[in-house]
Enzyme design. Structure first.
Site, PDB file in Angstrom:
ATOM      1  N   ASP A 169       0.825  -1.210   0.000  1.00 20.82           N
ATOM      2  CA  ASP A 169       0.000   0.000   0.000  1.00 20.82           C
ATOM      3  C   ASP A 169       0.859   1.261   0.000  1.00 20.82           C
ATOM      4  O   ASP A 169       2.071   1.203   0.194  1.00 20.82           O
ATOM      5  CB  ASP A 169      -0.901   0.021   1.249  1.00 20.82           C
ATOM      6  CG  ASP A 169      -1.945  -1.086   1.232  1.00 20.82           C
ATOM      7  OD1 ASP A 169      -2.359  -1.478   0.124  1.00 20.82           O
ATOM      8  OD2 ASP A 169      -2.344  -1.552   2.316  1.00 20.82           O
ATOM      9  N   TYR A 173       6.290 -10.056   6.612  1.00 17.58           N
ATOM     10  CA  TYR A 173       6.224  -8.618   6.890  1.00 17.58           C
ATOM     11  C   TYR A 173       6.677  -8.359   8.319  1.00 17.58           C
ATOM     12  O   TYR A 173       6.494  -9.203   9.200  1.00 17.58           O
ATOM     13  CB  TYR A 173       4.792  -8.100   6.750  1.00 17.58           C
ATOM     14  CG  TYR A 173       4.322  -7.871   5.338  1.00 17.58           C
ATOM     15  CD1 TYR A 173       4.472  -6.625   4.723  1.00 17.58           C
ATOM     16  CD2 TYR A 173       3.709  -8.891   4.616  1.00 17.58           C
ATOM     17  CE1 TYR A 173       4.021  -6.400   3.433  1.00 17.58           C
ATOM     18  CE2 TYR A 173       3.260  -8.677   3.312  1.00 17.58           C
ATOM     19  CZ  TYR A 173       3.416  -7.426   2.733  1.00 17.58           C
ATOM     20  OH  TYR A 173       2.968  -7.210   1.453  1.00 17.58           O
TER      21      TYR A 173
END
EC number: 5.4.99.12
Length: 252
Positions: free
Chosen positions: A54, A113
């Protein structure tokens, strides 16, 4: 002439980008990479990434693929040239040849992540940390994180109205660890992630840490499969894609 496929291993600081994917209203990592490749190869070249980070999200390791028709490329030269052409906040580690049907997104077996939070105000890492003002119960947050292993449908942590066909993911690792006196890191690994999923999980775990949700509440949120029940997404600036894994057989 045969068409070859290549993987690009790269890193980027996402601060000034509208995410990985090409956007009509802002500059993206994908667009920068495609422009650099087009300049070097002297033809428009599509680039497919392992995922779509994002806006504002960083990657210490992202993988993307592109095709080239012609004589096999000197991969070291490609990496060197791309680094000259790309902006300072995008860096290529290496380029390697893969099998013609290898796919950066669909062949990835795991993605990892990390999300960083800090308890102090520090001007030099403010772009890469989410500052927390009140104490958090990390033991409870880790208890809640363990429940992620018992589920596979993560609709509750997915961005609404996306084009994905399934919200099924297999979580392999999810844990908060202390990096130093002021920094905590949430590491999560899965076979795939939904749009906004990591930030939504982190935001909801922070609610557990603040005592606003219990571990049982966290479990119920997953079971309800309703994004509106989960917490607010944590800011993107503290999130890093740190690894993408592939089976060895796709490499040439």
């Amino acid at each position: 002439m045969s068409v070859q496929r290549y993987f690009i291993y790269l890193a980027y600081d996402g601060t000034h980008y509208h995410g990985w994917q090409i956007q009509p209203n802002g500059i993206s990592i994908q667009e920068c990479l495609m422009k650099a490749l087009a300049t070097f190869l002297r033809k428009d070249t599509e680039v497919i990434g392992a995922g779509r980070t994002d806006a504002g999200v960083h990657a210490s390791l992202m993988v993307a693929h592109f095709d080239y028709e012609g004589e096999p490329l000197d991969v070291d030269k490609v990496a060197e040239k791309l680094n000259r052409l790309l902006p300072q906040d995008i860096s290529v580690y290496k380029v390697c040849r893969v099998k013609p049907d290898a796919h950066a997104r669909f062949d990835a077996t795991a993605r990892t992540y990390k999300y960083y939070i800090t308890t102090v105000k520090f001007p030099f890492n403010r772009q890469y940390r989410y500052r927390i003002h009140n104490p958090l119960d990390f033991q409870k947050m880790n208890e809640a994180a363990l429940t992620l292993f018992h589920y596979s449908d993560f609709t509750s942590f997915s961005k609404l109205h996306t084009d994905v066909k399934t919200n099924i993911c297999k979580i392999m690792h999810a844990e908060w660890t202390q990096e130093d006196e002021y920094t905590w890191v949430f590491t999560i690994q899965a076979d795939r992630f939904l749009r906004n999923m990591v930030r939504a999980i982190v935001g909801t775990l922070l609610e557990v840490g603040r005592g606003k949700l219990s571990v049982v509440d966290f479990r119920k949120i997953i079971e309800q499969q309703n994004r509106c029940k989960a917490g607010t997404s944590a800011p993107g600036n503290a999130l890093f894609l740190v690894n993408v894994e592939y089976p060895q057989e796709i490499f040439e």
